[in-house]
Write a protein that holds these residues in place. Structure first.
Motif, PDB file in Angstrom:
ATOM      1  N   GLY A 165      32.305 -13.781  45.666  1.00  0.00           N
ATOM      2  CA  GLY A 165      31.496 -15.386  45.103  1.00  0.00           C
ATOM      3  C   GLY A 165      30.113 -15.261  45.530  1.00  0.00           C
ATOM      4  O   GLY A 165      29.200 -16.244  44.880  1.00  0.00           O
ATOM      5  N   GLN A 166      29.530 -13.689  45.958  1.00  0.00           N
ATOM      6  CA  GLN A 166      28.695 -14.099  46.343  1.00  0.00           C
ATOM      7  C   GLN A 166      27.822 -12.968  45.736  1.00  0.00           C
ATOM      8  O   GLN A 166      28.458 -11.498  45.642  1.00  0.00           O
ATOM      9  CB  GLN A 166      27.645 -13.854  47.913  1.00  0.00           C
ATOM     10  N   PRO A 167      26.494 -12.532  45.268  1.00  0.00           N
ATOM     11  CA  PRO A 167      25.993 -11.444  44.355  1.00  0.00           C
ATOM     12  C   PRO A 167      25.756 -10.239  45.880  1.00  0.00           C
ATOM     13  O   PRO A 167      25.902 -10.965  46.153  1.00  0.00           O
ATOM     14  CB  PRO A 167      24.509 -12.360  44.481  1.00  0.00           C
ATOM     15  N   GLU A 168      25.410  -9.083  45.393  1.00  0.00           N
ATOM     16  CA  GLU A 168      25.499  -7.933  45.586  1.00  0.00           C
ATOM     17  C   GLU A 168      24.655  -7.746  46.911  1.00  0.00           C
ATOM     18  O   GLU A 168      23.376  -7.710  46.085  1.00  0.00           O
ATOM     19  CB  GLU A 168      26.348  -6.704  44.917  1.00  0.00           C
ATOM     20  N   PRO A 169      24.335  -7.488  48.185  1.00  0.00           N
ATOM     21  CA  PRO A 169      23.960  -7.649  48.844  1.00  0.00           C
ATOM     22  C   PRO A 169      22.843  -5.936  48.499  1.00  0.00           C
ATOM     23  O   PRO A 169      22.862  -5.543  47.584  1.00  0.00           O
ATOM     24  CB  PRO A 169      24.004  -6.703  50.426  1.00  0.00           C
TER      25      PRO A 169
END
Length: 242
Positions: A165-169
């Motif tokens: 659910g979070q952007p790729e680091p």
């Protein structure tokens, strides 16, 4: 001659395109595990793929940390011409059972160092193959935090873990997905089917038992009525004779 607004618009487009390309380059320069997915519980050969993301420096050292929360008893490296591999072990908080033996330490880090005249130059990549096992059966992903060292002293830390659910680091750690073995999946499906069949048979058996009980009850009632009728008839005959 282009007008000033036109030149400004063109310049803005060039800058935007350059920024887009610059942001896209790191996505293709990540340190990754190849293949990205293997089966749980077995032994697999994987490769840590290390691209050189610098235009002016070369990669001369690669360090990969193995997860000790899911240690593996067997870790072996494949020789890479010009590179020296060193395996470091660490004590385990909980011994690992491997083929009936208690393993108290496991490989926690692998360091590949380039020899004289060896490097990963700009525009190149290198695969570092490793045999791992037995892979855990209670995890769906293994994360290998890595460090990439350049000959100019720069160190890129590939240690950020991706989260759902979070952007790729920007500097993601190499991750290996673990899938259930085909046999285990089939066994689970068979067990589910067997459970369903047992439930159906139990339900059917219950219904059959109820039906049988009702039938026997009706038969008992009929027999009782017939017996009572015969008894009454017998009494009437006796009365008539007397």
């Amino acid at each position: 001659m282009r007008s000033l607004p036109a030149r400004r618009s063109l310049g803005a487009l060039v800058v935007a395109a350059g920024a887009l390309l610059a942001s896209a380059v790191p996505a293709f320069a990540h340190v990754t595990v190849q293949p990205g997915s293997v089966q749980q519980g077995g032994y697999s050969a994987v490769a840590f793929r290390v691209p050189n993301e610098s235009d002016t420096a070369s990669t001369v050292k690669v360090e990969v940390n193995l997860p000790l929360d899911h240690p593996m008893a067997s870790v072996r490296t494949q020789p890479v011409p010009g590179w020296t591999a060193v395996l470091e072990k660490s004590k385990l908080d909980k011994p690992l059972d491997s083929h009936g033996q208690q393993i108290t330490e496991a490989v926690s880090k692998i360091t590949w160092t380039a020899g004289e005249g060896t490097k990963i130059a700009p525009g190149q990549y290198q695969d570092f193959a490793v045999s791992l096992g037995a892979l855990p059966t209670d995890a769906d992903t293994l994360v290998f935090k890595a460090l990439q060292t350049y000959d100019n002293g720069d160190v890129v830390r590939w240690i950020e873990e991706a989260k759902d659910g979070q952007p790729e680091p920007s500097k993601p750690a190499p991750a290996l997905k673990l899938t259930k073995a085909a046999g285990a999946t089939a066994a689970a499906a068979d067990q589910h089917s067997a459970d369903s069949t047992a439930k159906q048979e139990a339900a059917s058996g219950g219904k059959s038992s109820d039906s049988a009980a009702r039938t026997l009850g009706v038969v008992g009632i009929v027999v009782g009525v017939v017996g009572a009728a015969l008894g009454v008839a017998g009494l009437r005959r006796r009365s008539a004779q007397s």
